[in-house]
Design an enzyme around this catalytic site. Sequence first.
Site, PDB file in Angstrom:
ATOM      1  N   GLU A  62       3.773  23.491   0.552  1.00  0.00           N
ATOM      2  CA  GLU A  62       4.094  23.743  -1.006  1.00  0.00           C
ATOM      3  C   GLU A  62       4.479  22.846  -1.739  1.00  0.00           C
ATOM      4  OE1 GLU A  62       7.171  27.045  -0.791  1.00  0.00           O
ATOM      5  OE2 GLU A  62       6.182  27.882   0.892  1.00  0.00           O
ATOM      6  N   HIS A 117       6.578  31.941  -2.695  1.00  0.00           N
ATOM      7  CA  HIS A 117       7.901  31.556  -2.264  1.00  0.00           C
ATOM      8  C   HIS A 117       9.004  32.229  -3.248  1.00  0.00           C
ATOM      9  CE1 HIS A 117      10.404  28.780   0.458  1.00  0.00           C
ATOM     10  NE2 HIS A 117      11.109  29.753   0.365  1.00  0.00           N
TER      11      HIS A 117
HETATM   12  N1  LIG Z   1      11.111  33.621   1.630  1.00  0.00           N
HETATM   13  C1  LIG Z   1      12.242  33.051   1.246  1.00  0.00           C
HETATM   14  O1  LIG Z   1      12.435  33.015  -0.167  1.00  0.00           O
HETATM   15  C2  LIG Z   1      13.263  32.786   2.002  1.00  0.00           C
HETATM   16  C3  LIG Z   1      14.721  33.025   1.466  1.00  0.00           C
HETATM   17  C4  LIG Z   1      15.716  32.671   2.383  1.00  0.00           C
HETATM   18  C5  LIG Z   1      15.518  32.419   3.683  1.00  0.00           C
HETATM   19  N2  LIG Z   1      14.150  32.258   4.164  1.00  0.00           N
HETATM   20  C6  LIG Z   1      13.874  31.875   5.308  1.00  0.00           C
HETATM   21  O2  LIG Z   1      14.327  33.025   6.059  1.00  0.00           O
HETATM   22  C7  LIG Z   1      14.361  32.588   7.546  1.00  0.00           C
HETATM   23  C8  LIG Z   1      15.503  33.372   8.359  1.00  0.00           C
HETATM   24  O3  LIG Z   1      16.772  33.300   7.474  1.00  0.00           O
HETATM   25  P1  LIG Z   1      18.142  34.010   7.778  1.00  0.00           P
HETATM   26  O4  LIG Z   1      19.097  33.772   6.665  1.00  0.00           O
HETATM   27  O5  LIG Z   1      17.874  35.356   8.076  1.00  0.00           O
HETATM   28  O6  LIG Z   1      18.647  33.034   8.832  1.00  0.00           O
HETATM   29  P2  LIG Z   1      19.546  33.279  10.304  1.00  0.00           P
HETATM   30  O7  LIG Z   1      20.067  32.324  10.695  1.00  0.00           O
HETATM   31  O8  LIG Z   1      20.513  34.264   9.529  1.00  0.00           O
HETATM   32  O9  LIG Z   1      18.455  34.050  11.355  1.00  0.00           O
HETATM   33  C9  LIG Z   1      17.683  33.128  11.791  1.00  0.00           C
HETATM   34  C10 LIG Z   1      17.506  33.699  13.167  1.00  0.00           C
HETATM   35  O10 LIG Z   1      16.388  33.282  13.844  1.00  0.00           O
HETATM   36  C11 LIG Z   1      16.636  33.287  15.483  1.00  0.00           C
HETATM   37  N3  LIG Z   1      15.795  32.249  15.819  1.00  0.00           N
HETATM   38  C12 LIG Z   1      15.989  31.005  15.798  1.00  0.00           C
HETATM   39  N4  LIG Z   1      14.835  30.440  16.811  1.00  0.00           N
HETATM   40  C13 LIG Z   1      14.155  31.564  17.007  1.00  0.00           C
HETATM   41  C14 LIG Z   1      12.991  31.583  17.929  1.00  0.00           C
HETATM   42  N5  LIG Z   1      12.362  30.508  18.312  1.00  0.00           N
HETATM   43  N6  LIG Z   1      12.497  32.949  18.043  1.00  0.00           N
HETATM   44  C15 LIG Z   1      13.170  33.956  17.463  1.00  0.00           C
HETATM   45  N7  LIG Z   1      14.252  33.884  17.010  1.00  0.00           N
HETATM   46  C16 LIG Z   1      14.730  32.710  16.652  1.00  0.00           C
HETATM   47  C17 LIG Z   1      18.143  32.672  15.181  1.00  0.00           C
HETATM   48  O11 LIG Z   1      18.936  33.207  16.450  1.00  0.00           O
HETATM   49  C18 LIG Z   1      18.666  33.680  14.091  1.00  0.00           C
HETATM   50  O12 LIG Z   1      19.358  34.849  14.693  1.00  0.00           O
HETATM   51  C19 LIG Z   1      14.650  31.143   7.503  1.00  0.00           C
HETATM   52  O13 LIG Z   1      13.260  30.391   8.106  1.00  0.00           O
HETATM   53  C20 LIG Z   1      14.883  30.868   6.020  1.00  0.00           C
HETATM   54  O14 LIG Z   1      14.505  29.816   5.710  1.00  0.00           O
HETATM   55  C21 LIG Z   1      13.177  32.327   3.439  1.00  0.00           C
END
Ligand SMILES: NC(=O)c1ccc[n+]([C@@H]2O[C@H](COP(=O)([O-])OP(=O)(O)OC[C@H]3O[C@@H](n4cnc5c(N)ncnc54)[C@H](O)[C@@H]3O)[C@@H](O)[C@H]2O)c1
Length: 321
Positions: free
Chosen positions: A274, A292
């Site tokens: 990106e 995004h």
């Molecule tokens: N699209 C967007 O605009 C946007 C916005 C916010 C966050 N995000 C992304 O969304 C994702 C999740 O965010 P969140 O706030 O729910 O985070 P979070 O930390 O609350 O949840 C992430 C979860 O993933 C689990 N995890 C870690 N490694 C793993 C694996 N290998 N297999 C399975 N589970 C695994 C963790 O235990 C945790 O429970 C992140 O990558 C974040 O960057 C995207």
Amino acid sequence: MKILANDGIATSGIIALENAGFTISTDKIDQKKLIDEINKQNIEVILVRSATKVRQDIIDGCPNLKLIGRGGVGLDNIDVDYAREKGVPVINTPAASSQSVAELVMAHLFSISRSVYDSNRKMPNSSNGDFKALKKKYGKGAELRGKTLGIIGCGKIGQYTAKYALGCGMKVIAFDPFIDNIVLEINIADQMLNVPVNMVSFDELLQTSDFISLHVPMPGDGKALIGNEEFEKMKTGVRIVNAARGGVIDEDALINALNSEKVSSAALDVFVNEPSPRVDIITHDKISLTPHVGAATVEAQERIGTELANQIIKHFNTISV
Ligand SMILES: NC(=O)c1ccc[n+]([C@@H]2O[C@H](COP(=O)([O-])OP(=O)(O)OC[C@H]3O[C@@H](n4cnc5c(N)ncnc54)[C@H](O)[C@@H]3O)[C@@H](O)[C@H]2O)c1
């Protein structure tokens, strides 16, 4: 005390901070002029989103800086460890946009199950005679109700997505190596329901899901979680959504899986490289796209503003006690 919100802040945050006696500026300062301006204007708190970078040079060059705030989740644009070493706390709002991301995932699930995104692309360029052909092409949609949604990574966004999917009558299973049990609290028409999530192994999720949605951080080793081997294990015709991070799905493997019809459609909000995603990804007629914007809703911005303001007020109240 003067606060600079260099990438903007919602009105809710401005009002809360001004009511608490802070002065807040939202006049954008160019990255190159930040150090001079922060010192000249005696700014003691800097708030950023993703655009402004707060690196060592700013932390060293602005000795009066007392707090750094990031509206949103990631902290990649701030030298967090260095700031904390120098006694400058860093705050962010990791939960404020989770619901917004989950709603975008649901939008993509509905879109790819009925080819809404592709229909919107093709109909404006079609002539009268094409209407019937398009009707036939898009006339083999799938319902979400009764289908299994596999959620990979069941943290904040994964759990919000699970709630929406359950509300649509989907069966939800989840894989998360760091969580054994989850009971979701779901509010429907002011009635609270406690619904346990069926936690399964990674392989079981891949093998039994009709839809898969990813909500994991980018793995530390930078290796995609879903590649050729994982696609191979999935049900033929599975649909997949990635609103986590570009690179969590191997994009070459995704294109192969779509072209071989292993995966019937995909939706991406995040991309490798990106802001310049691959052309063969963004022009693929089986991929629904958004640039995004998962977290980008008015409501999330308002929550981020309020949450940042509350954290700042609490921080300085605690210090002055
Ligand atoms: N699209 C967007 O605009 C946007 C916005 C916010 C966050 N995000 C992304 O969304 C994702 C999740 O965010 P969140 O706030 O729910 O985070 P979070 O930390 O609350 O949840 C992430 C979860 O993933 C689990 N995890 C870690 N490694 C793993 C694996 N290998 N297999 C399975 N589970 C695994 C963790 O235990 C945790 O429970 C992140 O990558 C974040 O960057 C995207």
